[in-house]
Design a protein around this motif. Structure first.
Motif, mmCIF file in Angstrom:
data_model
loop_
_atom_site.group_PDB
_atom_site.id
_atom_site.type_symbol
_atom_site.label_atom_id
_atom_site.label_comp_id
_atom_site.label_asym_id
_atom_site.label_seq_id
_atom_site.Cartn_x
_atom_site.Cartn_y
_atom_site.Cartn_z
ATOM 1 N N VAL A 253 -30.532 22.573 30.048
ATOM 2 C CA VAL A 253 -31.183 21.054 29.921
ATOM 3 C C VAL A 253 -31.790 21.016 28.526
ATOM 4 O O VAL A 253 -32.284 22.070 27.951
ATOM 5 N N SER A 254 -31.608 19.970 27.795
ATOM 6 C CA SER A 254 -32.185 19.630 26.232
ATOM 7 C C SER A 254 -33.266 18.718 26.604
ATOM 8 O O SER A 254 -32.844 17.555 26.797
ATOM 9 N N VAL A 272 -33.003 26.006 29.098
ATOM 10 C CA VAL A 272 -33.686 25.010 28.280
ATOM 11 C C VAL A 272 -33.533 25.173 26.943
ATOM 12 O O VAL A 272 -33.810 26.338 26.658
ATOM 13 N N ALA A 273 -33.797 24.074 26.117
ATOM 14 C CA ALA A 273 -33.693 23.984 24.801
ATOM 15 C C ALA A 273 -34.377 22.664 24.238
ATOM 16 O O ALA A 273 -34.393 21.527 24.625
ATOM 17 N N ASP A 274 -34.880 23.059 22.987
ATOM 18 C CA ASP A 274 -35.623 21.794 22.256
ATOM 19 C C ASP A 274 -34.390 21.339 21.418
ATOM 20 O O ASP A 274 -34.328 21.974 20.418
ATOM 21 N N PRO A 275 -34.023 20.017 21.579
ATOM 22 C CA PRO A 275 -32.944 19.712 20.500
ATOM 23 C C PRO A 275 -33.134 19.687 19.295
ATOM 24 O O PRO A 275 -32.162 19.719 18.279
ATOM 25 N N GLY A 276 -34.507 19.516 18.910
ATOM 26 C CA GLY A 276 -34.837 19.439 17.349
ATOM 27 C C GLY A 276 -35.383 21.006 16.745
ATOM 28 O O GLY A 276 -35.401 21.086 15.611
ATOM 29 N N ALA A 277 -35.102 22.127 17.581
ATOM 30 C CA ALA A 277 -35.653 23.367 17.188
ATOM 31 C C ALA A 277 -34.264 23.860 16.543
ATOM 32 O O ALA A 277 -33.194 23.942 17.110
ATOM 33 N N LEU A 278 -34.260 24.849 15.510
ATOM 34 C CA LEU A 278 -33.423 25.612 14.744
ATOM 35 C C LEU A 278 -33.577 27.208 15.522
ATOM 36 O O LEU A 278 -34.754 27.740 15.393
ATOM 37 N N CYS A 279 -32.529 27.754 15.372
ATOM 38 C CA CYS A 279 -32.561 29.145 15.742
ATOM 39 C C CYS A 279 -31.429 29.937 15.201
ATOM 40 O O CYS A 279 -30.211 29.916 15.395
ATOM 41 N N GLU A 280 -31.689 30.613 14.070
ATOM 42 C CA GLU A 280 -30.935 31.193 13.144
ATOM 43 C C GLU A 280 -29.877 30.238 12.763
ATOM 44 O O GLU A 280 -28.549 30.606 12.741
ATOM 45 N N ALA A 282 -28.541 27.587 13.525
ATOM 46 C CA ALA A 282 -28.099 26.574 14.600
ATOM 47 C C ALA A 282 -29.211 26.166 15.379
ATOM 48 O O ALA A 282 -30.224 26.518 15.432
ATOM 49 N N THR A 283 -28.685 25.028 16.104
ATOM 50 C CA THR A 283 -29.685 24.432 16.822
ATOM 51 C C THR A 283 -29.814 25.117 18.018
ATOM 52 O O THR A 283 -29.072 26.007 18.448
ATOM 53 N N GLU A 284 -31.122 25.120 18.570
ATOM 54 C CA GLU A 284 -31.514 25.818 19.821
ATOM 55 C C GLU A 284 -30.555 25.725 20.808
ATOM 56 O O GLU A 284 -30.317 26.713 21.739
ATOM 57 N N ILE A 285 -30.235 24.366 21.136
ATOM 58 C CA ILE A 285 -29.348 24.140 22.301
ATOM 59 C C ILE A 285 -28.057 24.919 22.014
ATOM 60 O O ILE A 285 -27.217 25.408 23.100
#
Length: 418
Positions: A253-254, A272-280, A282-285
């Motif tokens: 779920v985003s 779950v993921a925050d669609p606005g967050a970045l992770c390395e 890439a987007t978190e999702i």
């Protein structure tokens, strides 16, 4: 004030007692009725009331309706609980075009107090006074080309509860009222006495719509074993989590709201993921989906877009895997277009489907699911505060904050909600 307010509402004259059988809490003498070639005139044991919306920034107005005329196939239902849908809020705030004056509300559960001739439930059984029921958001003719194609929700003569202009002959047309006149051509489903009203009321919109969306997806991709992306963790999103997980899907779920992401986990989401967050970079999702695949999960082949947010629509289309299906549900208002790369769609063999409302079979399936699932998932916790009918304005304001997926409205004392 609407021209039909107070004692100018439908009221039969020289009414005689009939064979009409009231429910246990309404004595026979309280429901005098008379039959005519036009239908069955019913004077209520106490004057019905509806909260009427007349425009943006105007308070809802309390309107009395002393009686109704039931046409063949109609039933009169006393409302137990109504829930405030997002579309009710959008109407009240002027975000969607709506006729006025109107009685808002299309998610509710109630009890039949009067039955017109030849009134039947969605399963074909005759309806009777005293039954606890939910009913579809739409009224359809059953005979037009769209109805014959299996699209009653797009009937050429469509009418919708909580969306139509209040008029003489259908004064009680929405759930923000003590009673609703449920018209012939409406799918009515009898519900279990033991299931809480807070669980059942959303079946008439949110739950049945999710059933329709999952049905549209599963025609192409079986739910069992699939990885599903759900964008939006409101009422529809968490319901989709529960239903898809119960069917064997792995659900991701985003949603940008932390509280809603936690709620999705409570309803069975695997991640779950925050669609606005970045992770390395890439987007978190994207990172969450990649991590699941590294752990042995399949690529996402079902995506349900339930938020209506343009970035979420774009994300669902971009992230769906080969042979996957994207079901668009949340976009019910005009907005900015999304980028569609035809070559990518072709090479990935992606299917895009739109779902709006549902069929009678979807509503029946929604009720069946909730009757068993409310013990497994916290559906009863999705309705926050419950307001008395005369405080419907406060209920709309509370619903607009988004703190709870749903807010309740009831003309009944809270102790009767079950």
């Amino acid at each position: 004030m609407p021209e039909h307010a107070h004692h100018t509402a439908l009221q039969s004259s020289a009414l005689q007692p009939s064979a009409l059988q009231p429910s246990a809490h309404l004595p026979t003498a309280a429901l005098p009725a008379s039959a005519s070639r036009r239908g069955l005139s019913v004077v209520l044991p106490r004057t019905a009331e509806a909260m009427v919306w007349s425009g943006v920034d105007l308070p809802l107005e309390r309107v009395a309706v002393p009686g109704v005329l039931l046409e063949p196939g109609d039933v009169l239902v006393e409302v137990e609980l109504a829930t405030v849908c997002g579309s009710d809020v959008h109407t009240a705030l002027g975000r969607r075009p709506s006729a006025k004056p109107l009685v808002l509300g299309h998610e509710q559960v109630g009890r039949i107090v009067a039955v017109g001739e030849q009134a039947y439930a969605a399963n074909g059984m005759p309806l009777r006074v005293g039954q606890r029921v939910v009913w579809s958001v739409i009224v359809s003719c059953g005979t037009c080309p769209r109805c014959r194609r299996g699209l009653p929700q797009k009937c050429l003569g469509l009418a919708k509860y909580g969306h139509e202009r209040m008029r003489r002959g259908w004064d009680l047309s929405g759930g923000f009222a003590t009673h609703v006149q449920v018209r012939a051509g409406t799918a009515i489903v009898v519900v279990d006495e033991q299931v809480p009203a807070s669980v059942l009321a959303p079946a008439s919109c949110a739950t049945a719509t999710v059933v329709a969306a999952l049905g549209a997806a599963s025609v192409l991709v079986p739910l069992a074993g699939a990885t599903m992306l759900v964008t939006g963790a409101g009422m529809l999103g968490v319901t989709a989590c529960a239903m898809a997980t119960d069917a064997g899907a792995l659900v991701v779920v985003s949603d940008p709201d932390e509280g809603r992401r936690q709620l999705a986990l409570d309803f069975g989401a695997a991640a779950v993921a925050d669609p606005g967050a970045l992770c390395e970079s890439a987007t978190e999702i994207t990172s969450v989906l990649a991590a699941l695949q590294d752990a042995g999960a399949a690529e996402p082949t079902i995506a349900l877009e339930l938020s209506g947010a343009r970035p979420a629509v774009q994300s669902a289309i971009d992230l769906i895997g080969v042979g996957g299906v994207v079901v668009l549900v949340g976009t019910v208002s005009p907005g900015e277009p999304v980028l569609l790369d035809p070559e990518s769609i072709v090479r990935r063999m992606v299917t895009l489907r739109g779902v709006h409302n549902y069929t009678p079979g979807d509503l029946q399936q929604a009720v069946t699911y909730l009757s068993g699932a409310w013990h497994r998932h916290p559906f009863s916790a999705l309705v926050g505060a419950t307001f008395a009918l005369e405080r419907a304005d406060a209920a709309l304001s509370s619903a607009a904050t988004g703190r709870h997926p749903r807010v309740g409205i009831t003309p009944q004392p809270p102790a009767t909600l079950g």
